[in-house]
Write a protein that holds these residues in place. Structure first.
Motif, PDB file in Angstrom:
ATOM      1  N   LYS A   1      24.979   1.487 147.938  1.00  0.00           N
ATOM      2  CA  LYS A   1      25.575   0.951 146.716  1.00  0.00           C
ATOM      3  C   LYS A   1      26.156   2.029 145.807  1.00  0.00           C
ATOM      4  O   LYS A   1      26.957   1.733 144.922  1.00  0.00           O
ATOM      5  N   ILE A   2      25.794   3.278 146.011  1.00  0.00           N
ATOM      6  CA  ILE A   2      26.351   4.365 145.197  1.00  0.00           C
ATOM      7  C   ILE A   2      27.337   5.207 145.994  1.00  0.00           C
ATOM      8  O   ILE A   2      27.735   6.294 145.572  1.00  0.00           O
ATOM      9  N   SER A   3      27.750   4.692 147.143  1.00  0.00           N
ATOM     10  CA  SER A   3      28.627   5.445 148.035  1.00  0.00           C
ATOM     11  C   SER A   3      30.059   4.952 147.962  1.00  0.00           C
ATOM     12  O   SER A   3      30.324   3.768 147.732  1.00  0.00           O
ATOM     13  N   THR A   4      30.985   5.876 148.190  1.00  0.00           N
ATOM     14  CA  THR A   4      32.362   5.508 148.478  1.00  0.00           C
ATOM     15  C   THR A   4      32.471   5.327 149.981  1.00  0.00           C
ATOM     16  O   THR A   4      32.068   6.196 150.756  1.00  0.00           O
ATOM     17  N   MET A   5      32.989   4.183 150.360  1.00  0.00           N
ATOM     18  CA  MET A   5      33.108   3.834 151.774  1.00  0.00           C
ATOM     19  C   MET A   5      34.583   3.784 152.162  1.00  0.00           C
ATOM     20  O   MET A   5      35.429   3.381 151.358  1.00  0.00           O
ATOM     21  N   SER A   6      34.869   4.164 153.378  1.00  0.00           N
ATOM     22  CA  SER A   6      36.267   4.172 153.793  1.00  0.00           C
ATOM     23  C   SER A   6      36.399   3.838 155.273  1.00  0.00           C
ATOM     24  O   SER A   6      35.452   3.999 156.046  1.00  0.00           O
ATOM     25  N   TRP A   7      37.575   3.377 155.623  1.00  0.00           N
ATOM     26  CA  TRP A   7      37.965   3.143 157.012  1.00  0.00           C
ATOM     27  C   TRP A   7      39.046   4.155 157.373  1.00  0.00           C
ATOM     28  O   TRP A   7      39.987   4.377 156.612  1.00  0.00           O
TER      29      TRP A   7
ATOM     30  N   VAL B   1      42.744   4.829 156.304  1.00  0.00           N
ATOM     31  CA  VAL B   1      43.342   3.500 156.216  1.00  0.00           C
ATOM     32  C   VAL B   1      43.139   2.925 154.817  1.00  0.00           C
ATOM     33  O   VAL B   1      44.083   2.453 154.188  1.00  0.00           O
ATOM     34  N   ALA B   2      41.891   2.948 154.335  1.00  0.00           N
ATOM     35  CA  ALA B   2      41.565   2.378 153.034  1.00  0.00           C
ATOM     36  C   ALA B   2      40.209   2.895 152.607  1.00  0.00           C
ATOM     37  O   ALA B   2      39.389   3.273 153.445  1.00  0.00           O
ATOM     38  N   TYR B   3      39.973   2.869 151.279  1.00  0.00           N
ATOM     39  CA  TYR B   3      38.638   3.172 150.804  1.00  0.00           C
ATOM     40  C   TYR B   3      38.290   2.254 149.645  1.00  0.00           C
ATOM     41  O   TYR B   3      39.163   1.663 149.001  1.00  0.00           O
ATOM     42  N   ILE B   4      36.980   2.164 149.400  1.00  0.00           N
ATOM     43  CA  ILE B   4      36.470   1.354 148.301  1.00  0.00           C
ATOM     44  C   ILE B   4      35.335   2.133 147.655  1.00  0.00           C
ATOM     45  O   ILE B   4      34.431   2.619 148.330  1.00  0.00           O
TER      46      ILE B   4
ATOM     47  N   PHE C   1      45.934  -5.565 155.103  1.00  0.00           N
ATOM     48  CA  PHE C   1      44.497  -5.304 155.259  1.00  0.00           C
ATOM     49  C   PHE C   1      43.808  -5.441 153.910  1.00  0.00           C
ATOM     50  O   PHE C   1      44.387  -5.120 152.865  1.00  0.00           O
ATOM     51  N   THR C   2      42.551  -5.882 153.940  1.00  0.00           N
ATOM     52  CA  THR C   2      41.740  -5.980 152.730  1.00  0.00           C
ATOM     53  C   THR C   2      40.378  -5.356 152.993  1.00  0.00           C
ATOM     54  O   THR C   2      39.679  -5.759 153.932  1.00  0.00           O
ATOM     55  N   ILE C   3      40.015  -4.398 152.159  1.00  0.00           N
ATOM     56  CA  ILE C   3      38.704  -3.762 152.267  1.00  0.00           C
ATOM     57  C   ILE C   3      37.778  -4.394 151.240  1.00  0.00           C
ATOM     58  O   ILE C   3      38.197  -4.732 150.119  1.00  0.00           O
ATOM     59  N   SER C   4      36.519  -4.583 151.620  1.00  0.00           N
ATOM     60  CA  SER C   4      35.545  -5.162 150.708  1.00  0.00           C
ATOM     61  C   SER C   4      34.167  -4.628 151.064  1.00  0.00           C
ATOM     62  O   SER C   4      33.978  -3.996 152.104  1.00  0.00           O
ATOM     63  N   ARG C   5      33.210  -4.918 150.194  1.00  0.00           N
ATOM     64  CA  ARG C   5      31.847  -4.453 150.425  1.00  0.00           C
ATOM     65  C   ARG C   5      30.848  -5.472 149.907  1.00  0.00           C
ATOM     66  O   ARG C   5      31.128  -6.195 148.948  1.00  0.00           O
ATOM     67  N   ASP C   6      29.699  -5.495 150.560  1.00  0.00           N
ATOM     68  CA  ASP C   6      28.568  -6.313 150.141  1.00  0.00           C
ATOM     69  C   ASP C   6      27.387  -5.366 149.989  1.00  0.00           C
ATOM     70  O   ASP C   6      26.750  -5.007 150.988  1.00  0.00           O
ATOM     71  N   ASP C   7      27.110  -4.967 148.765  1.00  0.00           N
ATOM     72  CA  ASP C   7      26.051  -3.988 148.545  1.00  0.00           C
ATOM     73  C   ASP C   7      24.682  -4.534 148.924  1.00  0.00           C
ATOM     74  O   ASP C   7      23.801  -3.774 149.348  1.00  0.00           O
TER      75      ASP C   7
END
Length: 117
Positions: free
Chosen positions: A30-36, A48-51, A67-73
């Motif tokens: 939950k405190i991370s930046t995530m990317s593809w 490609v993308a980051y969130i 493309f759509t990037i999303s996250r579920d913490d």
């Protein structure tokens, strides 16, 4: 801690859709930046993308609008919804995690996406 597992890759026809998932272990998601990122045959790996944890998002121009990037913490999972896929989207897709504060970086092993007739 730091294990990332991608899933959802496969073979799809041009114009089709896929949803990739990346699930992280540990309690820092939950405190991370995530990317593809992706790497096509014979080419370098590219973003490609980051969130971020905010969350705010960024997309490479080649995928923006498709493309759509999303996250579920709560599930420690990041997604990449890929629509209107093109043959040039064919690549191994990797997820990456950068944790806030320590800036520890982790990579998944990748999932192959093939866009072809």
């Amino acid at each position: 801690q730091g294990q990332l597992v991608e899933s959802g890759g496969g073979l799809v026809q041009p114009g089709g859709s896929l949803r990739l998932s990346c699930t992280a272990s540990g309690d820092t998601f939950k405190i991370s930046t995530m990317s593809w990122h992706r790497q096509a045959p014979g080419k370098e790996r590219e973003l490609v993308a980051y969130i971020t944890s905010g969350p705010s998002t960024y997309y490479d121009t080649s995928v923006k609008g498709r493309f759509t990037i999303s996250r579920d913490d709560a599930e420690s999972t990041m997604y990449l919804q890929m629509n209107s896929l093109k043959p040039e989207d064919t690549a191994v897709y990797y997820c990456k995690q950068i944790t806030a504060g320590s800036f520890n970086t982790y990579w998944g092993k990748g999932t192959l996406v093939t866009v072809a007739q």
